[in-house]
Design an enzyme around this catalytic site. Structure first.
Site: not given
Ligand code: ACO
Length: 320
Positions: A111, A247, A277
């Protein structure tokens, strides 16, 4: 000594995919995706190749800059999803647009790819190796997405952004960039497995794996530091900056960076709602949208920052 941005362009596939569309094949909802990420839509290829998009974006950038392809001496494509393992997407783009006088190569900084390309081009300018560059961030992430994994498939989109950048001896441009390979497992996709007469391997092709919380922690800690470092080198403060082009991984990361820099969210234009993204394509597409809608204007003190797999990061401070 630095550069001046002369023109920008963007291209995305025709197929718009909403959160509700994704909720038809994985267990998710528009509400969950919107609240956690800020993403509502993305464009997913139904046949457009990376080089189709890169060519369209580059031609728009050349048109805005009023330059011809034969005047370009350097093409760098930032990508982690080229159409071919080799030759590079940049060489294919060179052929497609007729940039017969250019040096062309790809870089993979995920990225951060477009920002790394900008810093490399600035190095070419400094050493007399080029005077005009075409820099592209382009991705077809959909081909390496696991479309059964709701944790990742909701995040990504396909697209290409391009930028014509000219050497400018009077410009003041600063960068702050870095990498941390020890955190490579936070976000990765393996290449094709070793498979030859001496090692039989039945593994199928890999897809994107992500530790979302690890990436989140990295981004909110490292990105403000890199921006502050680049601003300090330029002798400007966050208050002097007119626009921060970050980004577009997700809304919550950008909100956290804005808070750390003590600047209002109005200074941080957002496009993830429409595009998702798109890795290396995010920053150049963001730049293009903001120039074309009048948000980014000549003379503005501008910050751009990319961050992602590697881990990698790069911030740039310049006047548009
Ligand atoms: N829809 C519904 N529920 C979901 C989804 C979805 N699409 N995805 C995950 N869940 C659920 C999980 O299964 C989990 O359920 P559980 O508690 O029953 O086990 C719950 O939601 C929480 O999951 P987490 O992975 O802990 O969710 P989190 O709050 O961390 O959000 C996210 C995930 C949005 C990816 C977050 O970690 C984030 O913002 N990370 C930053 C990374 C990022 O943006 N990456 C993009 C690519 S990297 C880059 O470009 C730099």
């Amino acid at each position: 000594m630095g550069f001046r941005i002369m023109g920008t362009g963007r291209a995305v596939p025709a197929n718009a995919v909403s959160n509700d569309d994704i909720a038809k094949f994985v267990d998710t909802s528009d509400e969950w995706i919107s609240q956690r990420t800020g993403i509502k839509n993305r464009y997913i290829s139904t046949g457009e190749t990376l080089n189709d998009l890169a060519k369209e974006a580059s031609e728009k950038a050349m048109e805005m800059a009023h330059v011809t392809a034969d005047s370009i001496d350097l093409i760098i494509v930032g990508t982690l999803s080229p159409d071919r393992i080799y030759p590079s997407a940049a060489c294919e783009l060179q052929a497609n647009i007729g940039a017969v006088n250019a040096i062309a190569f790809d870089i993979n900084a995920a990225c951060s790819g477009f920002l790394f390309a900008l810093q490399i081009a600035n190095g070419y300018f400094a050493t007399g190796g080029a005077k005009r560059a075409l820099l592209v961030g382009a991705e077809i992430l959909s081909k390496m997405t696991d479309w059964t994994d709701r944790g990742t498939c909701v995040l990504f989109g396909d697209g290409a952004g391009a930028c014509i950048v000219d050497y400018d001896k009077d410009a003041v441009v600063t960068f702050s960039s870095g990498s941390d390979g020890t955190k490579g497992d936070a976000l990765y996709c393996n290449n094709r497995p070793i498979n030859n007469p001496f090692l039989k391997n039945e593994s199928s092709l890999d897809h994107t794996h992500m530790d979302g919380q690890e990436v989140f922690k990295f981004a909110v800690k490292t990105v403000p530091r890199a921006i502050e470092d680049a601003m300090e080198k330029a002798g400007v403060t966050a208050q002097d900056v007119d626009v921060f082009l970050l980004h577009q991984a997700n809304l919550r990361i950008i909100e956290a960076v804005a808070k750390r820099l003590k600047r209002p969210m109005e200074k941080f234009p957002l496009i993830m709602s429409e595009f998702g993204n798109m890795s290396a394509a995010c920053v150049p597409i963001l730049l293009d949208t903001q120039i074309r809608n009048g948000t980014v204007q000549r003379g503005m003190q501008t910050v751009m920052a990319g961050f992602g797999a590697g881990l990698t990061w790069c911030a740039a401070v310049f006047v548009y």
